[in-house]
Each structure stands twice: as C-alpha cells, then as structure tokens.
Design an enzyme around this catalytic site. Structure first.
Site, PDB file in Angstrom:
ATOM      1  CB  CYS A 161      -0.860  -0.070   1.294  1.00 41.97           C
ATOM      2  SG  CYS A 161      -2.027  -1.401   1.257  1.00 41.97           S
ATOM      3  CG  HIS A 292      -1.928   4.684   4.995  1.00 44.51           C
ATOM      4  ND1 HIS A 292      -2.092   4.734   3.717  1.00 44.51           N
ATOM      5  CD2 HIS A 292      -2.450   3.511   5.492  1.00 44.51           C
ATOM      6  CE1 HIS A 292      -2.163   3.368   3.210  1.00 44.51           C
ATOM      7  NE2 HIS A 292      -2.387   2.677   4.191  1.00 44.51           N
ATOM      8  CG  HIS A 325      -6.568   1.115   1.031  1.00 40.37           C
ATOM      9  ND1 HIS A 325      -5.401   1.646   0.332  1.00 40.37           N
ATOM     10  CD2 HIS A 325      -5.939   0.538   2.094  1.00 40.37           C
ATOM     11  CE1 HIS A 325      -4.332   1.318   0.667  1.00 40.37           C
ATOM     12  NE2 HIS A 325      -4.617   0.628   1.703  1.00 40.37           N
TER      13      HIS A 325
END
Lengths: 397, 279
Positions: A161, A292, A325
């Site tokens: 990620c 994030h 995400h």
C-alpha cells in the site's frame, strides 16, 4: 543529505471512485460527495456485501480495439498517464528522443491471481493461455513504456500500500541522478475479487462506508484508480509549467509484523524524519498532512499518535472515504490530491469522521479548510511494515 | 558511483552458498530433479526442473519462526542470511542496511494457495495467512523482520528485467546516502501452474538437457532460486566485483550506449574479476 536538485511536477493525472479525472475528483472531494456501493464487476458468496468505490463510468483509452490487450490495472495506469502528459503539454511524439523513465506502484497489477483461469485449471478444464498472456503484457510500468514507445528506466514497485508513494519518491531520485529527463511516476490498481476476499479474511473491511479516525471505524473500503505525476528537473522546465515540487521523500521499515503497524510507530517516524531531512524543512512548515487513514482500528490509532507526536496541531485528513483504499495506487492518488489542494489553498473535510476516538489524540478536519502554507505531506503505511512519506510544495512556492 | 559487491548468498538446485555454486560451476553440470504432476484426466506429467533447497536456514532461524513462512520467503531468507554472513555482517550493526528484492512473479505457490482457500471452501473461508504472504513484498518483509532491518525496503517486479530495474533504485539509495549498504536480492519459484503454462507454450521442449545459446531449439527448463548481494559504495576494495553503471533503456526505440570499461575491485577472490557489470 538533502535532495539538492529540485524536482518539479508538470502534469497530474488521476481517476478513482471519486471521479474520472482530477477536476471531477476535486469537485466531489470539496462537495463532500462519495459513492460507495456493492461491487459491480464481480460477485462473491460473502454473507454481506462490503462497500467498494469503483470507477463510476467506463473509461476509454485512445487505442484501437486490437491494442486493448492490457488488464484493467494497466489500462488505469495508461489512462492516468495520458491525462498527466496532456496536462504537462506533452504529446506522444514530443517524448521521442528523450530519456523518459516510468516508475509505477501496484499490487493487483502484478499478481498472477487470475482466479477464472485457476478455477478452470483446478477443474481440469485445460484453460488456454489468453488470460496468462494478458497478464504477461500488463505490468503497469511496462504498459506505459511500451504503449508510448519510451526509452528509459522502467520499474514497477510492489511495496503493497505504499507502492505509489515510493514510486514517486524513487522517480524523483532517478531524475536527480541524471538517469532520465522526465519520469512518469505514480500508481495504479484495479478492484479485484482476490483482494476483496483477502481483506475481508483479515477482518479489516467495514460493512458500511469507511470512517477514518472515527471512534466507530471498523475497517476499510476497497477502491480502484490511478494517480500519475509527470516529474522533471527544475532547471530544464519553464517556470510557467510548474504545478508543484517534490521536496523530500523518506521510507523506513517497521520490521515488526507482516500486516500490523508497529505499535510505537517507529517506522513511520523514521520515514518522516528522512523526508524532513531530504526536504530540508521542519514540521512547522507543513500546512497539512494527507494521512494514510484507512479506517482500520490499528492503522488509524498508530498513525494518529505519530501525527500528534511529530506534527502536533497540523491539519490532516484522510481521502480514503472518497476513494476507498486503492492499494498500490493510494499513495499516488493522495500525492496528486495533496499537490492539487496546495495549489487550491484548501483541503476538503475528512469524510466519514464524526466522533473522536479517545485512543487517538488528534482530530482530522471536518470541514473544508483553508491552508496556512504551501508545503504538504502525504504518507502511506503498508503490509510488510513499509512506511513512505512525500513532502510536496505548491507550484508557485 | 561504483557499487562494490561485498558478500553473496545464494540458493539453487546446486545447493546453498557460494561454495556450492562454485562446485557446481567447476563440475559443469547440475542434474535437475525429475518431477511429476498427476492431472485430473489421470495422465501423469513427468519433467525435469531445477528446485532450490532451503536446507540450512535452521542454522540462522529457529524452526518455530519458520512455521508460517512459505518456500518463496524461505529461499529469500536463506540467501539473505548467507550474503550477510559472507560479508561478515551477520553480527554487525545493521541499522543502515536497506533491502531491495527483485522478483518476476512473486510468491506464486502462496498466491494459488490463497485462491484454493476460497475456491475450495467459499469466500468466507479465505485464508488470511495465505493472503498476507501472497503480496510480492512478503519476502522482503520477512527479511526485514527476521534480520531487524529498519531501513528502507523495496520490492520490484518487471519480469525478466526485475533485477536490472531494481538495481537502479538500490544504487540510488546508496548514492543519496539513504543507507550505507543494500542487501540486494532476487527470488522466483517453481510451481505446478507455472509448469502447466510452460507446457502449453513450449510443448515437450522442456525435457532437457538444457543447452544454453542453442538458438535452434527450445531447451529451457523451469527453475527457481534466490540470490542476494551486499552492495556498498566503494571506490577501492570489492570482495567480489564492482558494478560501474546501471543503464536501462528500450533498445527497440533507441540504441543502447555502453559506458567505457571500468576496473575491478582489488581484493577480488572469486569468481575471476569482472571488469564491469552493466545491467
């Protein structure tokens, strides 16, 4: 060590569940609109449908039918790259004879998790190689380099990620070293049944629209998209073309756990310290942080505590409520947003947040908020313990 | 900037470690294993392949630590430990050693194990362990965790160009002073699905013997392995060899310009000095 040779951004491209281009993304962000829903392109037998943020419209690449041989992630990367190059004033032909590097982050885009093929293989149905051949053609960085006939380094970063953030940091590094004249950098990832099943197996997906940093957060929503930045050396670019600057980049590893962040946030703090050092700026110069902020209990708790410790009082938000995400694309999309917000002079509300978590000593912005400076920070935390941070400055700074 | 190779760790079908590789090279032959795959229709596929060993990993890590680590990451861990040991860094301060791993396909077997978990038992039974180990950077993560390496970690995938591409970024980390050393490696593994695909593409061409550079006939065989090098900036001494340049480009678009030849490290021991490695 500082990143002494300035790297500038001359083009931005973005598509996500929040919009099919950067302007549409920003419009939805600042209007507080998000569009989560059940997956459209695949189904599973999960007892509940976890919301996702898919692209809401079909995207069309300027390719002939026989050229559309790439998997969706490769197509997303190419679409965002073409948008960014157009914004930078480049046509395909104008890149000829120049050393153009491509550095793209992904997760799904590189995995041989073709479950339709594998289902047939397991069943002894002797599947053909069409799906495998498409996979072999679809490495996202190679798709862009091949389609645009580029000559330069090509790299697909697979740091989970944080891939998109790392790809931009590494691309800037290539420019500073003289390895190329232009770098197409960013990230791309498609929504996949495999990651949908994987994240639900980890029990970190929310059954409702995600709520980053909120006390009632239950997990993430998956999304898809791509974000691309065109990077160039400052000394070779007309100032009127500059949309922003990559001031610094830091990365560090938790060396703690495959999927959980280190409780003391040491890896993220180390990445932040390196980013500050390379940018030669301090925490007080940061106007805002694009966090994030996945909406998972662990990530937001650790990240919030680190923000409170390292960047106290600095406004922050998570844009994952708008995009979901997007995994390997997330850091790149968020870096694009960061620069766009710096140029606009404001950040959108951190959608999904309503109630303070007593375990997190900071609160994201809850309304569209004007910025008090021209330097922003975008950070990513990832599987494998990777932490990556970019420090970016507005175009006129 | 010159990169010095100060340690090498490797595992393949010839065994593990530089000495095993040297013996294999001197003997000029390594016999592949004969593998068999039983198909649904009752047919049996028998073929040669080069499988890598992970024996010896217990010398570095307790078995308890390895229980949930797959073959791909075990190969990677073994090669990484051997490289650090070869460089004399196993007990040294490792706080400024970065990790870079190149892989063309990542942990294939675990990727398919994860698909098995939901195809066999339903999506609600998807395996979180297989999923988290199926990401390409799982091996690099295990290396960082087991060796307590907190500096940057990077995994790159570019099929056959993975190593050259990753080397560019490893070099850049060293040039910018982000790290003092890079534990730079590559890994790829065999799996039955790979065999299925290769058989589709190459038909019966993979029965051996392997004849490199015979351009008239397909003799390639599936193999696997992992290798790591300890890289650092060094103008003078290199334990093995030096890498002078890392140049990548698209030869189909523009001619590749080779740099002038460099000189080798002074204390090269084995293999014979390589004057310049250009990737």
């Amino acid at each position: 060590m500082t990143c002494s040779l300035p790297v500038v951004v001359t083009g931005l491209g973005c598509l996500s569940g929040a919009g099919m281009n950067l302007n549409e993304n920003l419009k939805n962000l600042f209007a507080g609109c998000r569009y989560p829903g059940a997956p459209i392109r695949f189904s599973t037998d999960h007892p509940v449908a976890y919301p996702v943020l898919e692209l809401r419209d079909a995207f069309k690449l300027p390719l002939d039918e026989d050229q559309l041989v790439y998997a969706r992630t490769g197509q997303l990367a190419l679409a965002a790259a073409l948008g960014a190059l157009s914004a930078a004033g480049y046509e395909e032909a104008s890149l000829r004879g120049r050393r153009v590097g491509v550095c793209i982050g992904t997760t799904v885009g590189c995995a041989l998790n073709c479950d339709d093929f594998y289902r047939d293989y397991k069943a002894g149905k002797n599947p053909g190689m069409a799906i495998i051949e498409r996979y072999l053609r679809s490495n996202p960085a190679a798709v862009i380099a091949r389609q645009l006939k580029l000559n330069g380094p090509v790299q697909t970063v697979v740091n989970a990620c944080s891939s998109g953030t790392d790809a931009i940091g590494l691309g800037a590094s290539w420019l500073r070293s003289g390895a190329c004249d232009i770098v197409i950098s960013g990230g791309a990832d498609e929504l996949s049944r495999v990651t949908y099943a994987g994240f639900s197996s980890l029990m970190i997906t929310d059954t409702e629209p995600c709520k980053p940093f909120d006390v009632n957060r239950k997990g993430l929503n998956l999304g898809e998209g791509a974000g691309i930045m065109i990077l160039e050396r400052a000394d070779r670019v007309d100032k009127t073309r500059i949309l922003g600057r990559v001031l610094g980049y830091g990365s560090a590893c938790d060396a703690h756990h495959l999927t959980a962040p280190r409780p003391d946030g040491a890896g993220l703090k180390a990445a932040l310290a390196e980013a500050f050092r390379t940018a030669d700026v301090g925490a007080k110069q940061i106007a805002f942080v694009n966090a994030h902020g996945t909406g998972t209990p662990d990530n937001d708790r650790i990240e919030g505590r680190v923000l409170n410790e390292v960047l106290p009082g600095v406004p922050f938000l998570s844009t994952k409520g708008y995009t979901g995400h997007t995994l390997g694309a997330a850091g790149a999309i968020e870096a694009v947003y960061t620069l766009a917000c710096l140029n606009r002079g404001e950040i959108p509300a951190s959608i999904g947040f309503a109630e303070l978590d007593p375990q997190i000593p900071v609160t994201p912005v809850t309304v569209n908020t004007p910025l008090g400076g021209h330097i922003g920070l975008s950070q990513s935390l990832a599987f494998g313990g990777n932490n990556a941070v970019l420090i970016l400055a507005a175009g006129g700074a | 900037m010159r990169l010095a190779i100060q340690g090498i760790g490797i595992t393949g079908s010839f065994g593990a470690g530089v000495d095993a590789l040297r013996s294999a090279l001197q003997s000029k032959t390594v016999a592949p294993q004969q593998l068999t795959v039983d198909h649904h229709d009752g047919a049996r596929d028998s073929f040669p392949a080069y499988r890598a060993t992970t024996e010896g990993l217990e010398r570095f890590l307790p078995k308890r630590e390895l229980r949930r680590i797959d073959h791909f990451s075990k190969m990677t861990l073994l090669a990484a430990h051997l490289a650090l040991e070869d460089a004399g860094l196993l007990e040294a301060d490792r706080s400024r050693i970065g990790v870079v791993v190149a892989s063309g396909y990542g942990p294939l077997k675990t990727t398919f194990n994860f698909l098995d978990s939901y195809l066999d038992f339903g999506y609600s039974c998807s395996s979180p362990t297989h999923f988290s180990n199926s990401v390409h950077n799982a091996a690099a993560a295990h290396v960082s965790m087991q060796l307590k390496l907190t500096s940057p970690s990077l995994t790159v995938t570019q099929f056959e160009m993975s190593v050259a591409s990753a080397l560019l970024s490893a070099r850049q980390w060293l040039a910018e002073g982000r790290v003092d050393r890079v534990l730079f490696g590559a890994a790829d593994e065999y799996c039955e699905v790979l065999r299925y695909c290769r058989r589709h593409v190459f038909a019966d061409g993979e029965q051996g013997p392997l004849r490199p550079l015979d351009l008239e006939v397909q003799t390639a065989m599936a193999g696997e392995g992992a290798v790591f090098m300890v890289l650092e900036c060094a103008d003078e001494a290199a334990a093995y060899a030096a890498i002078d340049s890392v140049i990548l480009g698209n030869h189909a678009v523009a001619p590749l310009t080779m740099p002038p030849g460099g000189s080798c490290g002074r204390r090269s021991r084995w293999p014979p000095p390589v004057r310049t490695m250009v990737c």
